[in-house]
Design a protein around this motif. Structure first.
Motif, short mmCIF file in Angstrom:
data_model
loop_
_atom_site.label_atom_id
_atom_site.label_comp_id
_atom_site.label_asym_id
_atom_site.label_seq_id
_atom_site.Cartn_x
_atom_site.Cartn_y
_atom_site.Cartn_z
N LYS A 1 70.83 38.51 59.24
CA LYS A 1 71.94 38.71 60.16
C LYS A 1 71.99 37.53 61.12
O LYS A 1 71.07 36.72 61.20
N ILE A 2 73.09 37.45 61.84
CA ILE A 2 73.26 36.40 62.84
C ILE A 2 72.88 36.98 64.18
O ILE A 2 73.38 38.03 64.59
N LYS A 3 71.98 36.30 64.86
CA LYS A 3 71.56 36.74 66.19
C LYS A 3 71.55 35.51 67.10
O LYS A 3 70.88 34.52 66.81
N TRP B 1 70.82 32.42 62.08
CA TRP B 1 70.46 33.37 61.04
C TRP B 1 69.01 33.77 61.21
O TRP B 1 68.14 32.92 61.39
N ASN C 1 65.52 40.35 58.69
CA ASN C 1 65.80 41.73 59.11
C ASN C 1 64.99 42.17 60.32
O ASN C 1 65.34 43.13 60.99
N TYR D 1 83.17 35.93 62.03
CA TYR D 1 81.75 36.28 62.09
C TYR D 1 81.52 37.65 61.46
O TYR D 1 80.59 37.85 60.68
N LYS D 2 82.36 38.62 61.82
CA LYS D 2 82.20 39.99 61.31
C LYS D 2 82.34 40.04 59.79
O LYS D 2 81.58 40.72 59.11
N GLN E 1 79.27 38.59 58.16
CA GLN E 1 78.15 39.53 58.26
C GLN E 1 78.28 40.65 57.22
O GLN E 1 77.31 41.00 56.56
N PHE F 1 77.56 39.21 53.77
CA PHE F 1 76.13 38.99 53.60
C PHE F 1 75.42 40.30 53.29
O PHE F 1 74.54 40.35 52.43
N ASN F 2 75.80 41.38 53.97
CA ASN F 2 75.18 42.67 53.71
C ASN F 2 75.49 43.16 52.31
O ASN F 2 74.64 43.75 51.64
N SER G 1 73.90 40.35 49.47
CA SER G 1 72.47 40.01 49.45
C SER G 1 71.73 41.05 48.62
O SER G 1 71.14 41.99 49.14
#
Length: 78
Positions: free
Chosen positions: A2-4, A8, A11, A43-44, A47, A50-51, A54
């Motif tokens: 995730k992006i924080k 990147w 988890n 961004y959303k 995300q 990616f979920n 992946s």
């Protein structure tokens, strides 16, 4: 992953450090790029993609099998 704070992370919220994490990131990023086909993504959306994208080979095979089923086969699953 995730992006924080604009980066990147794995988890657990830690920076990507292992070769496996970098390989997984590169593989998923390639999938996202192919899926988006050059469209601008927020961004959303990145995300979410990616979920979704992946996955590993076992998950890919399972998804392919389910997607190839007809309605009768899907009903028998439940």
């Amino acid at each position: 992953m995730k992006i924080k704070n604009g980066r990147w992370v794995n988890n657990q919220g830690e920076a990507l450090t292992t070769p496996e994490e970098h390989n997984q990131f590169q593989d998923t990023l390639t999938r996202v790029k192919l899926f988006s086909k050059g469209k601008g993504l927020t961004y959303k959306k990145i995300q979410v993609l990616f979920n979704i994208l992946s996955t590993n080979n076992d998950m890919d095979n399972a998804l392919t099998n389910v997607l190839s089923m007809d309605n009768q086969q899907l009903k028998r699953l439940f």
